[in-house]
Design an enzyme around this catalytic site. Sequence first.
Site, PDB file in Angstrom:
ATOM      1  N   ASP A  96     -16.223 -38.902   2.149  1.00  0.00           N
ATOM      2  CA  ASP A  96     -15.971 -37.832   1.180  1.00  0.00           C
ATOM      3  C   ASP A  96     -15.208 -38.238  -0.075  1.00  0.00           C
ATOM      4  OD1 ASP A  96     -13.451 -38.352   2.135  1.00  0.00           O
ATOM      5  OD2 ASP A  96     -13.211 -36.445   3.183  1.00  0.00           O
ATOM      6  N   GLU A 118     -20.770 -40.267   8.597  1.00  0.00           N
ATOM      7  CA  GLU A 118     -19.763 -39.194   8.738  1.00  0.00           C
ATOM      8  C   GLU A 118     -20.179 -37.978   7.902  1.00  0.00           C
ATOM      9  OE1 GLU A 118     -15.199 -39.913   9.179  1.00  0.00           O
ATOM     10  OE2 GLU A 118     -15.425 -38.712   7.367  1.00  0.00           O
ATOM     11  N   GLU A 132     -12.586 -33.638  -1.813  1.00  0.00           N
ATOM     12  CA  GLU A 132     -13.421 -34.194  -0.736  1.00  0.00           C
ATOM     13  C   GLU A 132     -14.459 -33.215  -0.201  1.00  0.00           C
ATOM     14  OE1 GLU A 132     -10.102 -34.423  -0.906  1.00  0.00           O
ATOM     15  OE2 GLU A 132      -9.731 -36.563  -1.117  1.00  0.00           O
ATOM     16  N   HIS A 209      -0.787 -37.951   1.367  1.00  0.00           N
ATOM     17  CA  HIS A 209      -1.348 -38.464   0.117  1.00  0.00           C
ATOM     18  C   HIS A 209      -2.263 -37.495  -0.612  1.00  0.00           C
ATOM     19  CE1 HIS A 209      -5.543 -39.074   1.384  1.00  0.00           C
ATOM     20  NE2 HIS A 209      -5.047 -39.326   2.575  1.00  0.00           N
ATOM     21  N   ARG A 211      -4.442 -35.111  -2.817  1.00  0.00           N
ATOM     22  CA  ARG A 211      -4.275 -34.649  -4.197  1.00  0.00           C
ATOM     23  C   ARG A 211      -3.820 -33.201  -4.267  1.00  0.00           C
ATOM     24  NH1 ARG A 211      -7.265 -38.870  -6.155  1.00  0.00           N
ATOM     25  NH2 ARG A 211      -7.066 -39.276  -8.378  1.00  0.00           N
ATOM     26  N   HIS A 242       1.839 -44.135   0.974  1.00  0.00           N
ATOM     27  CA  HIS A 242       0.635 -44.387   0.178  1.00  0.00           C
ATOM     28  C   HIS A 242       1.054 -45.018  -1.154  1.00  0.00           C
ATOM     29  CE1 HIS A 242      -3.085 -43.495  -2.025  1.00  0.00           C
ATOM     30  NE2 HIS A 242      -3.663 -43.232  -0.862  1.00  0.00           N
TER      31      HIS A 242
HETATM   32  C1  UD1 Z   1      -8.445 -41.465  -2.281  1.00  0.00           C
HETATM   33  C2  UD1 Z   1      -9.578 -40.468  -2.069  1.00  0.00           C
HETATM   34  C3  UD1 Z   1      -9.278 -39.599  -0.868  1.00  0.00           C
HETATM   35  C4  UD1 Z   1      -8.919 -40.423   0.364  1.00  0.00           C
HETATM   36  C5  UD1 Z   1      -7.812 -41.407   0.009  1.00  0.00           C
HETATM   37  C6  UD1 Z   1      -7.523 -42.316   1.191  1.00  0.00           C
HETATM   38  C7  UD1 Z   1     -10.749 -39.576  -4.042  1.00  0.00           C
HETATM   39  C8  UD1 Z   1     -10.703 -38.666  -5.214  1.00  0.00           C
HETATM   40  N1  UD1 Z   1      -9.665 -39.606  -3.246  1.00  0.00           N
HETATM   41  O1  UD1 Z   1      -7.293 -40.714  -2.631  1.00  0.00           O
HETATM   42  O2  UD1 Z   1     -10.417 -38.814  -0.571  1.00  0.00           O
HETATM   43  O3  UD1 Z   1      -8.473 -39.556   1.379  1.00  0.00           O
HETATM   44  O4  UD1 Z   1      -8.230 -42.205  -1.107  1.00  0.00           O
HETATM   45  O5  UD1 Z   1      -6.287 -42.948   1.044  1.00  0.00           O
HETATM   46  O6  UD1 Z   1     -11.726 -40.253  -3.839  1.00  0.00           O
HETATM   47  N2  UD1 Z   1      -3.173 -47.109  -5.478  1.00  0.00           N
HETATM   48  C9  UD1 Z   1      -2.771 -48.421  -5.568  1.00  0.00           C
HETATM   49  N3  UD1 Z   1      -3.305 -49.329  -4.706  1.00  0.00           N
HETATM   50  C10 UD1 Z   1      -4.188 -49.004  -3.743  1.00  0.00           C
HETATM   51  C11 UD1 Z   1      -4.581 -47.658  -3.642  1.00  0.00           C
HETATM   52  C12 UD1 Z   1      -4.074 -46.725  -4.509  1.00  0.00           C
HETATM   53  O7  UD1 Z   1      -1.967 -48.770  -6.414  1.00  0.00           O
HETATM   54  O8  UD1 Z   1      -4.617 -49.883  -2.984  1.00  0.00           O
HETATM   55  C13 UD1 Z   1      -2.606 -46.112  -6.409  1.00  0.00           C
HETATM   56  C14 UD1 Z   1      -3.198 -46.239  -7.827  1.00  0.00           C
HETATM   57  O9  UD1 Z   1      -2.199 -45.931  -8.774  1.00  0.00           O
HETATM   58  C15 UD1 Z   1      -4.276 -45.145  -7.819  1.00  0.00           C
HETATM   59  C16 UD1 Z   1      -3.580 -44.080  -6.995  1.00  0.00           C
HETATM   60  O10 UD1 Z   1      -2.911 -44.796  -5.948  1.00  0.00           O
HETATM   61  O11 UD1 Z   1      -4.616 -44.718  -9.130  1.00  0.00           O
HETATM   62  C17 UD1 Z   1      -4.478 -43.029  -6.369  1.00  0.00           C
HETATM   63  O12 UD1 Z   1      -5.631 -43.622  -5.766  1.00  0.00           O
HETATM   64  P1  UD1 Z   1      -7.006 -42.747  -5.693  1.00  0.00           P
HETATM   65  O13 UD1 Z   1      -8.046 -43.536  -4.985  1.00  0.00           O
HETATM   66  O14 UD1 Z   1      -7.319 -42.209  -7.012  1.00  0.00           O
HETATM   67  O15 UD1 Z   1      -6.588 -41.478  -4.844  1.00  0.00           O
HETATM   68  P2  UD1 Z   1      -6.046 -41.351  -3.361  1.00  0.00           P
HETATM   69  O16 UD1 Z   1      -5.016 -40.292  -3.343  1.00  0.00           O
HETATM   70  O17 UD1 Z   1      -5.744 -42.692  -2.829  1.00  0.00           O
HETATM   71  N1  UDP Z   2      -3.898 -46.217   7.917  1.00  0.00           N
HETATM   72  C1  UDP Z   2      -3.542 -47.570   7.814  1.00  0.00           C
HETATM   73  N2  UDP Z   2      -2.311 -47.886   7.308  1.00  0.00           N
HETATM   74  C2  UDP Z   2      -1.424 -46.947   6.887  1.00  0.00           C
HETATM   75  C3  UDP Z   2      -1.804 -45.573   6.965  1.00  0.00           C
HETATM   76  C4  UDP Z   2      -3.055 -45.253   7.491  1.00  0.00           C
HETATM   77  O1  UDP Z   2      -4.310 -48.453   8.198  1.00  0.00           O
HETATM   78  O2  UDP Z   2      -0.318 -47.305   6.451  1.00  0.00           O
HETATM   79  C5  UDP Z   2      -5.234 -45.889   8.438  1.00  0.00           C
HETATM   80  C6  UDP Z   2      -5.329 -44.824   9.510  1.00  0.00           C
HETATM   81  O3  UDP Z   2      -5.223 -45.389  10.809  1.00  0.00           O
HETATM   82  C7  UDP Z   2      -6.694 -44.198   9.277  1.00  0.00           C
HETATM   83  C8  UDP Z   2      -6.874 -44.348   7.795  1.00  0.00           C
HETATM   84  O4  UDP Z   2      -5.960 -45.343   7.353  1.00  0.00           O
HETATM   85  O5  UDP Z   2      -7.716 -44.955   9.906  1.00  0.00           O
HETATM   86  C9  UDP Z   2      -6.595 -43.047   7.095  1.00  0.00           C
HETATM   87  O6  UDP Z   2      -6.573 -43.263   5.723  1.00  0.00           O
HETATM   88  P1  UDP Z   2      -5.979 -42.216   4.701  1.00  0.00           P
HETATM   89  O7  UDP Z   2      -5.003 -41.333   5.385  1.00  0.00           O
HETATM   90  O8  UDP Z   2      -5.519 -43.001   3.519  1.00  0.00           O
HETATM   91  O9  UDP Z   2      -7.271 -41.415   4.238  1.00  0.00           O
HETATM   92  P2  UDP Z   2      -8.064 -40.158   4.827  1.00  0.00           P
HETATM   93  O10 UDP Z   2      -8.447 -40.444   6.225  1.00  0.00           O
HETATM   94  O11 UDP Z   2      -7.178 -38.975   4.671  1.00  0.00           O
HETATM   95  O12 UDP Z   2      -9.242 -40.049   3.919  1.00  0.00           O
END
Ligand code: UD1
Ligand code: UDP
Length: 372
Positions: A96, A118, A132, A209, A211, A242
Site C-alpha cells: 500500500d 497483499e 495507504e 510513524h 502520516r 522511525h
Molecule cells: C512510508 C509509506 C508507508 C509505510 C512506511 C513504512 C508512503 C506514502 N508511506 O511511510 O505506507 O507504512 O513507509 O515505514 O508510501 N527516512 C530516512 N531514511 C529511511 C526512511 C525514511 O531518512 O530509510 C526519512 C526521510 O526523511 C523521508 C521520511 O523519513 O523523507 C519519510 O519517509 P516516507 O517513505 O516518505 O514516509 P514513511 O512515513 O516512511
Molecule cells: N521493523 C523492523 N525494524 C524496526 C521496526 C519495524 O524491522 O525498527 C519491521 C517490523 O517487524 C515489520 C515492519 O518493519 O515487519 C513494519 O514496518 P513499518 O512499521 O515501518 O511499516 P508498516 O508495516 O506500517 O507499513
Amino acid sequence: MIKVMTLFGTRPEAIKMAPLVKALEADPEIQSVVCVTAQHRQMLDQVLDLFDIKPKHDLNIMKAGQTISEITSRVILGVESVLKEEKPDIVLVHGDTSTTFAGAIAAFYQMIPVGHVEAGLRSGNPYSPYPEEMNRRLTSQLSALHFAATEGNVENLKKEGINVQSIVKTGNTVIDALMTVIREDYTFENPLLNTIDYENRKVILMTAHRRENLGEPMENIFGAVRKIVEDHEEVEVVFPIHMNPAVRAIADKHLSGHDRIHVIEPLEYESFANLQNRCALIMTDSGGIQEEAPALGKPVVVLRTETERPEAVEAGTVVVAGVEFEAIYRITSQLIRDEATYKSMSEAVNPYGDGKACGQIVDAIKNWRNSK
Ligand code: UD1
Ligand code: UDP
C-alpha cells in the site's frame, strides 16, 4: 522463461517481498529481476543486506521530508525507464505504499500486467491509513493478479468487482519472513537489548510513524506512553524510532530524559522480530506488526482509529485504542496491571497463513502464464 520484475521501496515491502524474491530466484522457469525505488534508503538497505538481495535497478529516489506527490512522480518516471529496458512479463508490487501505487500505474502505462501481493486489505476510510487505503484501492484496479492473504481480503476484492478468477488466496508472506528469523536463543547486536530483564520487567515495544498521526495524535500517543512509564515502575519502553524527522521531533519533546524509555535507532529485521518475541506487549501504528505479533502471541495496542487488519482483532491479540491520550493510557494500563486481560490477549494465533505464501504466489504466476 517468465520474466518477473519485483518492485519495492520501503522497509515493510522489502521484508514481505524478500522471501518471494528468494522463491522466484530458485525457480528454473523464472527469470527474476529486482528493482527498488529506495523510497526508504537506510531502512531498505538494512533488509536487502539481511536477506542478501542485490537489486539490478535502484532508483534511489529518497529525499529528506519527501511529500507523497514527490515520491509518486519520481517513482512513475524512474519505473517507466526500467520497464522500457527490461520488458518483464509481469511486475509484482506489494501492499500500500506510494511505491506500490506509482509502480502499478507505471506498469499499466506500459501495458505490462501487475501482480499485487497483499491485495484486498480495506479499512473503509480513504483517509485512514493515509494514503495507504487509497493506494490499495487504486492498485487493485490496476492489477491483473491479486494475491490475497485471507478470506476477508478475497471478499473485499470481490465486492469491488475484481474478477474472482484473478484472485488467489495465499496467506501473507510476512509469516514466511518471520519464520526465517525467530530464534529462542537469539543474542541482540545492540548490547542494551541483552541487558533488559524480559522476565521480571514489563517491556513495551513501541513503533509509530503514520502520516495521519503526525501532529496532535502523535503528541497524545507519546504523552500517554510517558505517563504509563511514570505510573508503572515495572514498565520499560523500547522505541526503535522511525527515521522520519517529523516523528523524531515529537519524540524528543515527550520521551527524552527518562531512564526507562529507550529511544534507539531502527533495528534490522532479525533483531526487531526477536524483540517482538521477547517483549511483554507492543504499542504501534504499524500495519505489518499487527500481522507478526499475533503469530508470536504478543498483545498489540493499535495506535490508530481503525485497522485494515480485522482478522488480528477477531483473533483477540490486537486492540484498536485510537489516538486519544485517555484511551491509550487506560487500555495499556489494564494490560499491564490485569493478569486476566493480558492472558486473554496473549494466545498465539495466526490468521495470516502457514508461511508458505511465496510458493503459492510463484505457482499462481506460472499457472497464469500457462493459461494465456
Ligand atoms: C512510508 C509509506 C508507508 C509505510 C512506511 C513504512 C508512503 C506514502 N508511506 O511511510 O505506507 O507504512 O513507509 O515505514 O508510501 N527516512 C530516512 N531514511 C529511511 C526512511 C525514511 O531518512 O530509510 C526519512 C526521510 O526523511 C523521508 C521520511 O523519513 O523523507 C519519510 O519517509 P516516507 O517513505 O516518505 O514516509 P514513511 O512515513 O516512511
Ligand atoms: N521493523 C523492523 N525494524 C524496526 C521496526 C519495524 O524491522 O525498527 C519491521 C517490523 O517487524 C515489520 C515492519 O518493519 O515487519 C513494519 O514496518 P513499518 O512499521 O515501518 O511499516 P508498516 O508495516 O506500517 O507499513
